[in-house]
Design a protein around this motif. Sequence first.
Motif, PDB file in Angstrom:
ATOM      1  N   MET A  81     115.354  46.385  -6.237  1.00 46.30           N
ATOM      2  CA  MET A  81     116.587  45.633  -6.442  1.00 46.30           C
ATOM      3  C   MET A  81     117.774  46.575  -6.597  1.00 46.30           C
ATOM      4  SD  MET A  81     117.395  42.654  -9.223  1.00 46.30           S
ATOM      5  CE  MET A  81     119.045  41.960  -9.409  1.00 46.30           C
ATOM      6  N   LYS A  82     117.565  47.693  -7.280  1.00 47.10           N
ATOM      7  CA  LYS A  82     118.638  48.674  -7.410  1.00 47.10           C
ATOM      8  C   LYS A  82     119.032  49.233  -6.044  1.00 47.10           C
ATOM      9  CE  LYS A  82     119.716  53.135  -9.562  1.00 47.10           C
ATOM     10  NZ  LYS A  82     119.210  54.217 -10.446  1.00 47.10           N
ATOM     11  N   ALA A  83     118.039  49.506  -5.201  1.00 49.85           N
ATOM     12  CA  ALA A  83     118.331  50.004  -3.860  1.00 49.85           C
ATOM     13  C   ALA A  83     119.100  48.965  -3.046  1.00 49.85           C
ATOM     14  CB  ALA A  83     117.033  50.386  -3.154  1.00 49.85           C
ATOM     15  N   LYS A  84     118.751  47.704  -3.190  1.00 51.96           N
ATOM     16  CA  LYS A  84     119.465  46.647  -2.477  1.00 51.96           C
ATOM     17  C   LYS A  84     120.911  46.551  -2.953  1.00 51.96           C
ATOM     18  CE  LYS A  84     115.659  43.473  -1.316  1.00 51.96           C
ATOM     19  NZ  LYS A  84     116.129  42.931  -0.040  1.00 51.96           N
ATOM     20  N   ILE A  85     121.132  46.633  -4.251  1.00 54.04           N
ATOM     21  CA  ILE A  85     122.497  46.553  -4.783  1.00 54.04           C
ATOM     22  C   ILE A  85     123.335  47.721  -4.288  1.00 54.04           C
ATOM     23  CG2 ILE A  85     123.862  46.674  -6.906  1.00 54.04           C
ATOM     24  CD1 ILE A  85     121.656  45.129  -8.303  1.00 54.04           C
ATOM     25  N   ALA A 114     122.951  49.396  -1.542  1.00 55.45           N
ATOM     26  CA  ALA A 114     123.241  49.214  -0.122  1.00 55.45           C
ATOM     27  C   ALA A 114     124.342  48.186   0.087  1.00 55.45           C
ATOM     28  CB  ALA A 114     121.967  48.787   0.615  1.00 55.45           C
ATOM     29  N   ILE A 115     124.339  47.106  -0.711  1.00 59.76           N
ATOM     30  CA  ILE A 115     125.369  46.068  -0.576  1.00 59.76           C
ATOM     31  C   ILE A 115     126.730  46.617  -0.970  1.00 59.76           C
ATOM     32  CG2 ILE A 115     126.138  43.833  -1.457  1.00 59.76           C
ATOM     33  CD1 ILE A 115     123.174  43.087  -1.794  1.00 59.76           C
ATOM     34  N   LEU A 116     126.799  47.318  -2.093  1.00 58.98           N
ATOM     35  CA  LEU A 116     128.079  47.840  -2.557  1.00 58.98           C
ATOM     36  C   LEU A 116     128.607  48.934  -1.634  1.00 58.98           C
ATOM     37  CD1 LEU A 116     127.506  48.040  -6.425  1.00 58.98           C
ATOM     38  CD2 LEU A 116     128.676  46.266  -5.121  1.00 58.98           C
ATOM     39  N   ASN A 145     117.591  58.810 -12.573  1.00 57.56           N
ATOM     40  CA  ASN A 145     118.988  58.505 -12.805  1.00 57.56           C
ATOM     41  C   ASN A 145     119.867  58.844 -11.609  1.00 57.56           C
ATOM     42  OD1 ASN A 145     118.805  61.239 -12.951  1.00 57.56           O
ATOM     43  ND2 ASN A 145     119.666  61.446 -15.007  1.00 57.56           N
ATOM     44  N   GLU A 146     119.302  59.469 -10.583  1.00 58.60           N
ATOM     45  CA  GLU A 146     120.077  59.720  -9.388  1.00 58.60           C
ATOM     46  C   GLU A 146     120.033  58.484  -8.489  1.00 58.60           C
ATOM     47  OE1 GLU A 146     118.881  63.205  -7.380  1.00 58.60           O
ATOM     48  OE2 GLU A 146     119.172  64.529  -9.108  1.00 58.60           O
ATOM     49  N   SER A 147     121.098  58.286  -7.727  1.00 51.86           N
ATOM     50  CA  SER A 147     121.151  57.137  -6.845  1.00 51.86           C
ATOM     51  C   SER A 147     120.155  57.303  -5.708  1.00 51.86           C
ATOM     52  CB  SER A 147     122.563  56.968  -6.278  1.00 51.86           C
ATOM     53  OG  SER A 147     122.922  58.113  -5.536  1.00 51.86           O
ATOM     54  N   ILE A 148     119.593  56.182  -5.250  1.00 50.80           N
ATOM     55  CA  ILE A 148     118.615  56.198  -4.181  1.00 50.80           C
ATOM     56  C   ILE A 148     119.355  56.186  -2.856  1.00 50.80           C
ATOM     57  CG2 ILE A 148     116.672  54.971  -3.146  1.00 50.80           C
ATOM     58  CD1 ILE A 148     116.162  53.743  -5.873  1.00 50.80           C
ATOM     59  N   PRO A 149     119.169  57.189  -1.998  1.00 48.67           N
ATOM     60  CA  PRO A 149     119.867  57.171  -0.715  1.00 48.67           C
ATOM     61  C   PRO A 149     119.350  56.067   0.184  1.00 48.67           C
ATOM     62  CG  PRO A 149     118.280  58.956  -0.776  1.00 48.67           C
ATOM     63  CD  PRO A 149     118.296  58.343  -2.152  1.00 48.67           C
ATOM     64  N   THR A 150     120.226  55.454   0.922  1.00 55.86           N
ATOM     65  CA  THR A 150     119.852  54.413   1.856  1.00 55.86           C
ATOM     66  C   THR A 150     119.394  55.043   3.151  1.00 55.86           C
ATOM     67  OG1 THR A 150     122.074  54.267   2.728  1.00 55.86           O
ATOM     68  CG2 THR A 150     121.566  52.889   0.827  1.00 55.86           C
ATOM     69  N   PRO A 151     118.719  54.264   4.031  1.00 53.27           N
ATOM     70  CA  PRO A 151     118.309  54.835   5.325  1.00 53.27           C
ATOM     71  C   PRO A 151     119.480  55.394   6.119  1.00 53.27           C
ATOM     72  CG  PRO A 151     117.196  52.766   4.926  1.00 53.27           C
ATOM     73  CD  PRO A 151     118.184  52.928   3.830  1.00 53.27           C
TER      74      PRO A 151
END
Length: 416
Positions: free
Chosen positions: A279-283, A285-287, A405-411
Motif C-alpha cells: 500500500m505504501k508503494a501504491k501511495i 506511485a500515485i503521489l 524508512n527509505e522510500s521504495i523506488p517505483t518501476p
Amino acid sequence: MPFMQKMQEHILPFDYEKLKGFTFDMSKGVKPNAEIIPPPQMTHFRHPFNYSYHQNPSVKPVADQFGNITMSNVHGSVKVFGQPVPPDIHEVPSAPAHELLPFESLEASLKGLIASARRLLEDRPIFTRKALLNSIPDIDSDSTSTNFVKRMYQYCGYSFSSGPWRDAIVRFGVDPRKDPGCRIYQTMMFMLENEPKDSRAKYNRRPADHAAAQEGPRKESHLFDGKTVSKNGKTWQVCDISDPFLSRLLATTDLRQECDIENDGWYQNGTWAKAKIIMKAKIQAILSNEPQDEAVYITVANRLPDVIRPKDTPYTKQYENATGYEVQLASHIRRASAPERILAQNGDNDGDDDKEESDSVASSPTSQDRAIDPRLTAMASSTLGEGIAPPEEVSDGMDIDTPLNESIPTPYEMAL
C-alpha cells in the motif's frame, strides 16, 4: 531640593563636611515632583516607560461546582481528558472521564455533534478520526474547529496510544483485542510528503501541478481505492480500503490464535507486512504520478508466506530470476514483518523442531490458496491474477537490505 542636585552638591565634591550634610527624606508617601532615577545602564531613556500592564480580559472569576470562586481563562483551549490508553491495558474504558463536564451542560451544537457520532459508533464500533468526521452528515470537516472536534471525541470513545488500532476512536466498552472480527478496523499509518521530491522545486515559484483527482472529495479522504490519494489524512483502516488487490489480501481467514497487541493485531506478520508495504508503494506511485506495476505486487505477495520466520530462505535464493524491484519489495516486507518476534513468542527450538518449523513455513498458505472472509468478499471485485510472465533477471548490484524508512523506488525509477 531635587535628589540629583543634592547628590552633586554633597557627594561628588568628596568633601567630608559636605558629605555630613547629605540626608534622605524618610517620610512616607509619594512626594510631589519626585525624581525616579533610571538605572545607570540598560536604558537610554531619562524616564521610565509606561507599559500599561493590565489584567487579561479573558481571565474572569468563575464559580466551580462547589461554589468556590476561582480565576479562569474563559477563552483558553479546552483541556482534553480522554488520553490514549496503552495497548496492554487490562480493561478498556467503559465511559468518558469523570473530569469532563456533564453532557447536559454542553452547548447545543456540541451535543448534536456528539449524538451523531455516537449513533455512527453503534453500527461501526471503531473509526479513525477523519472517517468519523467525514461520516457525520451535514458537517463541513474542513471548517470545524480543532478544539470543538477534540471535545466531541472524548465523549464518544477512547483510543490506543500504539498498536494495530492506534489513534482510532473505539466505542467505550469495546475491546478489539478480544474479537478477531475487529481486524477489519486495524489502522495503517503512513508518512506522506506534501509534494514529491523535485530538485528544481526551489527554482520554480509555481507549485507542481498534480492531478486534481489525487485530492479527491474531502468526505472521502479516509478511503483508499488504489487510484487516488487524499493528503487530508494519513491513516487508513482495513474496511476503508477498496483497492481490489489489497482488499483480497486482507480478506484472509488465516489469522492468529492470539492478538498481537503491539504490531500485527489479528493478522499474521507476513500478511500485515505485505499489505502495509504494498500500500505504501501504491501511495508513492500515485503521489509521484507514476504507473503502478500490479504484476510485481501480485508476484511478491504470492511468493512470500503469510507467516515469515527468521530461518526462511532468502527471496533471492528462492527466485533467482526476480527483478530488482521485486527484491526490494520483498526486503521491505521481511523487515516490516519483524520475524524475530515469532521466535520471541513461540521460543527458539533446536534439533527436530527446526525441521518442523521449516515444514510449517513451506506449507504456510499464500495469497493464492488462503480462505476468504465472506464479510469482506464484496470489497474485492477482482482476483490476485494468475499466469504472470516470468520476471526479469535480478541485477548483481541490487542491495537487498534497503532500510525500511527509505522510500521504495517505483518501476519507473528503477528504469532510470
